[in-house]
Design a protein around this motif. Sequence first.
Motif, short mmCIF file in Angstrom:
data_model
loop_
_atom_site.label_atom_id
_atom_site.label_comp_id
_atom_site.label_asym_id
_atom_site.label_seq_id
_atom_site.Cartn_x
_atom_site.Cartn_y
_atom_site.Cartn_z
N ILE A 85 0.87 -1.30 -0.06
CA ILE A 85 0.04 0.05 -0.04
C ILE A 85 0.80 1.18 0.01
O ILE A 85 0.71 2.09 1.02
N PRO A 86 1.91 1.25 -1.17
CA PRO A 86 2.76 2.45 -0.96
C PRO A 86 2.43 3.84 -0.66
O PRO A 86 2.93 4.67 0.38
N LEU A 87 1.27 4.35 -1.44
CA LEU A 87 0.94 5.88 -0.83
C LEU A 87 0.26 6.08 0.52
O LEU A 87 0.50 6.89 1.22
N GLN A 88 -0.36 4.70 0.94
CA GLN A 88 -1.01 5.05 2.05
C GLN A 88 -0.17 4.86 2.94
O GLN A 88 -0.22 5.57 4.19
N ALA A 89 0.94 4.03 2.87
CA ALA A 89 2.21 3.93 3.91
C ALA A 89 3.04 4.93 4.19
O ALA A 89 3.35 5.46 5.24
N TRP A 90 3.33 5.64 2.94
CA TRP A 90 3.90 7.22 2.98
C TRP A 90 3.28 7.92 3.72
O TRP A 90 3.65 8.60 4.61
N ASP A 91 1.82 8.01 3.72
CA ASP A 91 1.14 8.98 4.08
C ASP A 91 1.02 8.82 5.74
O ASP A 91 1.13 9.71 6.56
N ILE A 92 0.77 7.54 6.31
CA ILE A 92 0.84 7.47 7.65
C ILE A 92 2.19 7.53 8.05
O ILE A 92 2.10 8.24 9.21
N ASN A 93 3.24 6.86 7.49
CA ASN A 93 4.67 7.16 8.21
C ASN A 93 4.96 8.54 8.38
O ASN A 93 5.44 8.88 9.50
N MET A 94 4.92 9.26 7.20
CA MET A 94 5.13 10.77 7.37
C MET A 94 4.45 11.62 8.30
O MET A 94 4.77 12.61 8.88
N ARG A 95 2.92 11.42 8.08
CA ARG A 95 2.12 12.06 8.98
C ARG A 95 2.37 11.98 10.52
O ARG A 95 2.28 13.01 11.15
#
Length: 317
Positions: A85-95
Amino acid sequence: MERILVIGCSGQIGSELVLELRKTYGNGNVFATDIKNAPEEIRETGPFQILDVLDYKNLLHFLVRHKITQVYNLAAVLSGNAEKIPLQAWDINMRALMNTLQAAQQSSAKKLFWPSSIAVFGPTTPRISTPQLTVMEPNTVYGISKLAGERWGEYFYNKYGVDFRSVRYPGLISYKTEPGGGTTDYAVEIFFEAIKKNCYECFLSEDTALPMMFMDDAIKNTIKLMDADPEKLSLRSSYNMAGISFTPKQLAAEISKHQPDFCIEYKPDFRQAIADSWPASIDDSVARADWGLQDEFDLEKMSHHMLTKIDEKINGI
Ligand code: AKB
């Protein structure tokens, strides 16, 4: 007096870190939070609350209301899951990180621990004894988010005085709470399967060497870094942490010393490519010199401990 918030208390690291911090700082001063329920031991020994780190207003409110001075933010989507889930994972980890950095800036919770990972390195990094400062071109979503996170942490330290501290964890090996969705997870699964079935199907090839660390060492060193004199910290990005490097084949041989009939089969999946892009061993001399990183568990001691504790847990012996 320190008042500590642990975000992600129900995960592999959080479930052990909270209990250790409570021993030192007192049960009432270590606030455990997660988006899911916590293990009984955490709920029973001190404050626990459901808290979503992605909800900035609630997070800031929590820090102010409880007069928090230190935060450990352990919320993350790990390497294997992040690839699904690349975009979701990026969003969660960074936010999750940006919210804690900003909340630290705007409250008295100035000291912040955030875990980075060996995933910050990539296929162009020297694979053996990877230095602290080297080429970093991660090619996984998780690795890219960890490298960006390190840069942001250092930025908030330099710009706003947030006391950001971090280590690049190798694979962490524990028996209390299993990890979820990582590439190094095989090194935990193998022990549970050894006790349950005396057999394991490994998702990495037999010669894939990766750095790993037993959880007791990881927790002890994490707290040591947080307690270190700020003057001694030459880095405000993230410190290399080496632990012990071994392959699935070497780990299986160690288990076979205790369970001679133990069998292992190798069926590499998509996580093989992730592992191949990571270091086989790490140089952590900067952490040793700056704040006294030390570890106690080698492959033999760690394996013996894991098998004994999991046997107790599953078979009640
Ligand atoms: C993972 O495998 O994703 C983690 C890590 C090395 O950060 N355990």
